[in-house]
Design a protein around this motif. Sequence first.
Motif, PDB file in Angstrom:
ATOM      1  N   ARG A   6       2.666  -7.471   2.484  1.00 26.10           N
ATOM      2  CA  ARG A   6       2.945  -9.080   2.525  1.00 26.10           C
ATOM      3  C   ARG A   6       1.854  -9.821   2.102  1.00 26.10           C
ATOM      4  NH1 ARG A   6       4.902  -9.505   7.213  1.00 26.10           N
ATOM      5  NH2 ARG A   6       3.345 -10.663   8.291  1.00 26.10           N
ATOM      6  N   LEU A   7       0.822  -9.380   2.863  1.00 25.04           N
ATOM      7  CA  LEU A   7      -0.483 -10.206   2.561  1.00 25.04           C
ATOM      8  C   LEU A   7      -0.900 -10.242   1.052  1.00 25.04           C
ATOM      9  CD1 LEU A   7      -2.650  -9.462   5.882  1.00 25.04           C
ATOM     10  CD2 LEU A   7      -1.527 -11.360   5.206  1.00 25.04           C
ATOM     11  N   LEU A   8      -0.833  -8.927   0.743  1.00 24.40           N
ATOM     12  CA  LEU A   8      -1.193  -8.818  -0.805  1.00 24.40           C
ATOM     13  C   LEU A   8      -0.217  -9.675  -1.735  1.00 24.40           C
ATOM     14  CD1 LEU A   8      -1.724  -4.782  -1.259  1.00 24.40           C
ATOM     15  CD2 LEU A   8      -3.601  -6.828  -1.342  1.00 24.40           C
ATOM     16  N   ASP A   9       0.981  -9.513  -1.255  1.00 27.82           N
ATOM     17  CA  ASP A   9       2.017 -10.378  -2.075  1.00 27.82           C
ATOM     18  C   ASP A   9       1.586 -12.099  -2.152  1.00 27.82           C
ATOM     19  OD1 ASP A   9       3.299  -8.175  -2.867  1.00 27.82           O
ATOM     20  OD2 ASP A   9       5.207  -8.405  -1.623  1.00 27.82           O
ATOM     21  N   VAL A  60      -3.764 -23.767  -1.836  1.00 28.85           N
ATOM     22  CA  VAL A  60      -4.347 -23.143  -2.961  1.00 28.85           C
ATOM     23  C   VAL A  60      -5.332 -22.181  -2.746  1.00 28.85           C
ATOM     24  CG1 VAL A  60      -6.048 -24.915  -3.290  1.00 28.85           C
ATOM     25  CG2 VAL A  60      -5.282 -23.642  -5.387  1.00 28.85           C
ATOM     26  N   LEU A  61      -5.608 -21.065  -3.651  1.00 25.02           N
ATOM     27  CA  LEU A  61      -6.537 -20.029  -3.626  1.00 25.02           C
ATOM     28  C   LEU A  61      -7.770 -20.390  -4.387  1.00 25.02           C
ATOM     29  CD1 LEU A  61      -7.531 -17.298  -2.377  1.00 25.02           C
ATOM     30  CD2 LEU A  61      -6.268 -16.106  -4.274  1.00 25.02           C
ATOM     31  N   ARG A  62      -9.120 -20.587  -3.852  1.00 31.50           N
ATOM     32  CA  ARG A  62     -10.188 -21.091  -4.755  1.00 31.50           C
ATOM     33  C   ARG A  62     -10.667 -19.590  -5.469  1.00 31.50           C
ATOM     34  NH1 ARG A  62      -8.836 -25.969  -6.251  1.00 31.50           N
ATOM     35  NH2 ARG A  62      -8.601 -27.347  -4.246  1.00 31.50           N
ATOM     36  N   PRO A  63     -11.356 -19.694  -6.609  1.00 32.10           N
ATOM     37  CA  PRO A  63     -11.781 -18.575  -7.113  1.00 32.10           C
ATOM     38  C   PRO A  63     -12.891 -18.108  -6.462  1.00 32.10           C
ATOM     39  CG  PRO A  63     -11.704 -20.501  -8.846  1.00 32.10           C
ATOM     40  CD  PRO A  63     -11.289 -20.742  -7.381  1.00 32.10           C
ATOM     41  N   GLY A  64     -13.324 -16.622  -6.523  1.00 36.42           N
ATOM     42  CA  GLY A  64     -14.210 -16.120  -5.964  1.00 36.42           C
ATOM     43  C   GLY A  64     -13.766 -14.897  -4.891  1.00 36.42           C
ATOM     44  N   PHE A  65     -12.775 -15.008  -4.323  1.00 38.72           N
ATOM     45  CA  PHE A  65     -12.209 -13.704  -3.623  1.00 38.72           C
ATOM     46  C   PHE A  65     -11.641 -12.810  -4.469  1.00 38.72           C
ATOM     47  CE2 PHE A  65      -8.905 -11.912  -0.875  1.00 38.72           C
ATOM     48  CZ  PHE A  65      -9.714 -11.580   0.279  1.00 38.72           C
ATOM     49  N   THR A  66     -12.313 -11.397  -4.072  1.00 38.75           N
ATOM     50  CA  THR A  66     -11.781 -10.353  -4.726  1.00 38.75           C
ATOM     51  C   THR A  66     -11.136  -9.316  -3.997  1.00 38.75           C
ATOM     52  OG1 THR A  66     -14.010  -9.332  -4.499  1.00 38.75           O
ATOM     53  CG2 THR A  66     -13.735 -10.229  -6.558  1.00 38.75           C
ATOM     54  N   LEU A  67     -10.356  -8.528  -4.313  1.00 35.71           N
ATOM     55  CA  LEU A  67      -9.586  -7.685  -3.588  1.00 35.71           C
ATOM     56  C   LEU A  67     -10.422  -6.169  -3.622  1.00 35.71           C
ATOM     57  CD1 LEU A  67      -5.910  -8.121  -4.536  1.00 35.71           C
ATOM     58  CD2 LEU A  67      -6.971  -8.675  -2.480  1.00 35.71           C
ATOM     59  N   PRO A  68     -10.313  -5.679  -2.376  1.00 36.44           N
ATOM     60  CA  PRO A  68     -11.367  -4.167  -2.258  1.00 36.44           C
ATOM     61  C   PRO A  68     -10.188  -3.373  -3.194  1.00 36.44           C
ATOM     62  CG  PRO A  68     -10.121  -4.767  -0.211  1.00 36.44           C
ATOM     63  CD  PRO A  68     -10.006  -6.012  -1.083  1.00 36.44           C
ATOM     64  N   PRO A  69     -10.670  -2.077  -3.963  1.00 35.36           N
ATOM     65  CA  PRO A  69     -10.054  -1.460  -4.720  1.00 35.36           C
ATOM     66  C   PRO A  69      -8.842  -0.694  -3.932  1.00 35.36           C
ATOM     67  CG  PRO A  69     -12.257  -0.983  -4.995  1.00 35.36           C
ATOM     68  CD  PRO A  69     -12.346  -1.873  -3.832  1.00 35.36           C
ATOM     69  N   SER A  73      -1.818  -0.989  -6.042  1.00 40.33           N
ATOM     70  CA  SER A  73      -0.615  -0.302  -6.107  1.00 40.33           C
ATOM     71  C   SER A  73      -0.714   0.815  -6.988  1.00 40.33           C
ATOM     72  CB  SER A  73       0.426  -1.187  -5.988  1.00 40.33           C
ATOM     73  OG  SER A  73       0.782  -1.741  -7.468  1.00 40.33           O
ATOM     74  N   THR A  74       0.160   1.631  -6.719  1.00 43.87           N
ATOM     75  CA  THR A  74       0.121   2.848  -7.966  1.00 43.87           C
ATOM     76  C   THR A  74       0.674   2.125  -9.092  1.00 43.87           C
ATOM     77  OG1 THR A  74       0.888   4.287  -6.107  1.00 43.87           O
ATOM     78  CG2 THR A  74       1.471   5.032  -8.666  1.00 43.87           C
ATOM     79  N   GLU A  75       1.760   1.312  -9.289  1.00 42.43           N
ATOM     80  CA  GLU A  75       2.093   0.365 -10.439  1.00 42.43           C
ATOM     81  C   GLU A  75       0.924  -0.211 -11.302  1.00 42.43           C
ATOM     82  OE1 GLU A  75       5.544  -1.509  -9.870  1.00 42.43           O
ATOM     83  OE2 GLU A  75       6.979   0.303 -10.144  1.00 42.43           O
ATOM     84  N   GLU A  76       0.120  -0.937 -10.318  1.00 40.91           N
ATOM     85  CA  GLU A  76      -0.769  -1.709 -10.783  1.00 40.91           C
ATOM     86  C   GLU A  76      -1.931  -0.724 -11.419  1.00 40.91           C
ATOM     87  OE1 GLU A  76      -0.957  -5.477  -7.881  1.00 40.91           O
ATOM     88  OE2 GLU A  76      -2.103  -3.687  -7.305  1.00 40.91           O
ATOM     89  N   LEU A  77      -2.062   0.420 -10.859  1.00 46.88           N
ATOM     90  CA  LEU A  77      -3.109   1.455 -11.405  1.00 46.88           C
ATOM     91  C   LEU A  77      -2.655   1.934 -12.844  1.00 46.88           C
ATOM     92  CD1 LEU A  77      -4.331   3.413  -8.540  1.00 46.88           C
ATOM     93  CD2 LEU A  77      -5.629   1.878  -9.842  1.00 46.88           C
ATOM     94  N   ALA A 113     -10.680   8.401  -3.082  1.00 45.19           N
ATOM     95  CA  ALA A 113     -10.205   9.633  -3.553  1.00 45.19           C
ATOM     96  C   ALA A 113      -8.530   9.755  -3.918  1.00 45.19           C
ATOM     97  CB  ALA A 113     -10.581  10.727  -2.642  1.00 45.19           C
ATOM     98  N   GLU A 114      -7.854   9.394  -3.216  1.00 40.80           N
ATOM     99  CA  GLU A 114      -6.350   9.618  -3.430  1.00 40.80           C
ATOM    100  C   GLU A 114      -5.957   8.661  -4.617  1.00 40.80           C
ATOM    101  OE1 GLU A 114      -6.622   6.443  -0.090  1.00 40.80           O
ATOM    102  OE2 GLU A 114      -7.429   8.495  -0.627  1.00 40.80           O
ATOM    103  N   LEU A 115      -6.561   7.363  -4.628  1.00 34.75           N
ATOM    104  CA  LEU A 115      -6.227   6.574  -5.591  1.00 34.75           C
ATOM    105  C   LEU A 115      -7.051   6.875  -7.048  1.00 34.75           C
ATOM    106  CD1 LEU A 115      -6.283   2.965  -4.233  1.00 34.75           C
ATOM    107  CD2 LEU A 115      -4.349   4.412  -4.655  1.00 34.75           C
TER     108      LEU A 115
END
Length: 227
Positions: A6-9, A60-69, A73-77, A113-115
């Motif tokens: 949910r946080l990712l969404d 609003v989300l300001r630029p500069g925040f990056t998600l850790p690898p 998700s599997t579909e995004e990969l 490793a799993e990803l």
Amino acid sequence: MSRTERLLDLLQILRRHRNPVPGHVLANELGVSMRTFYRDIATLQGQGANIEGEPGLGYVLRPGFTLPPLMFSTEELEALVLGSRWVARRADDAGLGAAAADALAKIAAVLPAELRDEVEAATLLVGPRTEHVALVDAGLIREAIRRERKLVITYGDVERTIWPFAIGFFEHVRIVVAWCELRGDFRHFRTDRIQGITATEDGYPRRRAVLLKEWRQTQGIPPDSGT
């Protein structure tokens, strides 16, 4: 749906908007109560997300925040792998193809490793490209677009000065989208029919983003369509 999902969404929804979005709109899209929404906003802010806003004004989300690898998700990969493989196999020049392969290798290198196994075992494949022989270096066109510089091309038997601002990649052909000074209008040029090309240091009179917006309007293309 787990709280992590949910946080990712919520982050992805915020990334889609440049202007503040009312909290109740975000909560409805996530299917949660306002109390849960406020708690999720606070959690993301605590993790470093630069989310600005407050009740009644929107968020609003300001630029500069990056998600850790780990957050892919599997579909995004699968989408990243397929896109990179397509460019690597279908690019008009070795430079762009090598860049796609290098980008995918960099992504895989920082994944858990799993990803990483998901990337290596991705089963979405790209078939061999159809014959498309460009007579000029497509890298020169891409550089001119990045630098917003005019090009002088020989197209058929006519020499034209153009302002290239996009390249369309189709299955059987590549199209340079440009303003043509000879015609005084937008024109499309197949790269396999460009006989010669000369780079210049002359800049566009208008910005690339403006030209792209005007061209989309003439074609009836929505601004966020990716076309």
